[in-house]
Scaffold this motif. Structure first.
Motif: not given
Length: 327
Positions: A11-13, A44-47, A311-312
């Protein structure tokens, strides 16, 4: 150098501000000191690890495709640029290099275009992936022509905003879908028929606007959001989808169904074909006023996680860019 670093997918974290080795440009490469990094849905998909089929994940890992800044160093054999030149690039991240959420990034010289003096770095950083993906979807894969009727499904996002304008610049008549809050925005971009998917039946609206069928349909929003898209395109027309990696339907079945109707069915991802010349052309269209940049929301590099959270959702209007440095 300082960067937003990942030591695992998630996740973003997982995005943490820290130090990592500064990349060195190899033969044919340019190193860019980054002023702004663009944020794209692919990030975000890459993340989350979804791009494993396209590039390796080696940790520590830095996200980001889009960068605008100044040339900092030149690799062996590079011509056409000098240290200090203002440039924009989709970088070498897709080819395995560290990304643009960092103070420095490398790019092959054929992926680097000059930034016009009349354009700021934040504006330039909004261009590469979104603008090139839209450009290639319309020009290379959609074959857009003057007088055609074109629908952009999902017209208010970063990519969609470019797509509707590139279609208009090519002389096409353009319809686009969006939510209620973005209707005025798309009208302001010159869209001939704005379809509010919240209050209108998209299929009925399109068939009324293009009773003989669309010449070109560009879907930026995912297969499930336009389940009967093929029914909207005339025989001999083209239906281009931008792959989302999370909502692309049954691609082989969809391609076969389109072929049975004489419709060209294309899944269009950004490639390096004419990357730098196309990016320079697009920047010129923006400076001349023929193409208007999407709304730009600026955040600090350290706020990358907040950018991803925004953006997600899939409903962000325009583009988010991360400020890395004052240059």
């Amino acid at each position: 150098m300082f960067a937003m670093i990942m030591n695992e997918t998630g996740g973003p974290e997982v995005l943490q501000y820290g130090e990592i080795e500064t990349p060195e440009p190899g033969p044919g490469e340019v190193r860019v000191r980054v002023a702004y990094a663009g944020v794209n849905p692919a990030d975000w998909k890459n993340r989350q690890g979804m791009l494993a089929a396209f590039r390796p994940y080696v940790f520590p890992y830095v996200l980001g495709f889009d960068a605008a800044g100044v040339v900092d160093a030149l690799g062996e054999g590079v011509t056409g640029f000098a240290v200090g030149d203002r440039v924009v690039t989709p970088t070498n991240h897709g080819q395995g290099a560290q990304g643009s959420y960092a103070e420095y990034v490398v790019a092959n010289v054929d992926r680097v275009a000059p930034v016009p003096e009349a354009m700021g770095f934040a504006e330039a950083a909004a261009l590469p992936v979104a603008a090139l993906t839209a450009w290639q979807a319309l020009q290379h894969n959609g074959g857009v022509q003057p007088g055609q009727r074109v629908l952009v499904h999902g017209g208010s996002g970063g990519l969609g905003s470019f797509a509707v304008q590139f279609a208009r610049a090519a002389g096409a008549e353009v319809a686009a879908t969006c939510s209620t809050g973005n209707v005025a925005y798309l009208r302001g971009l010159g869209v001939d028929r704005v379809i509010d998917y919240v209050t209108e039946d998209v299929t009925a609206a399109v068939k009324e606007w293009a009773p003989d069928g669309l010449d070109l349909l560009v879907n930026t929003a995912g297969a499930s959001s336009l389940a009967h898209g093929l029914d909207l395109v005339r025989d001999g027309g083209a239906f281009v989808s931008i792959p989302t990696l999370v909502d692309d339907g049954d691609i082989p079945a969809d391609v076969a169904a389109a072929a049975g109707r004489g419709i060209e069915r294309v899944y269009s991802m950004m490639t390096d074909i004419d990357c730098a010349p196309a990016l320079a052309t697009i920047a010129g269209l923006v400076v001349s006023g023929e193409v208007r940049l999407p709304e730009i929301r600026e955040l600090d590099l350290r706020e990358a996680a907040a950018a991803h959270e925004a953006i997600q959702t899939g409903h962000t209007r325009g583009k988010i860019v991360l400020k890395v440095a004052d240059l």
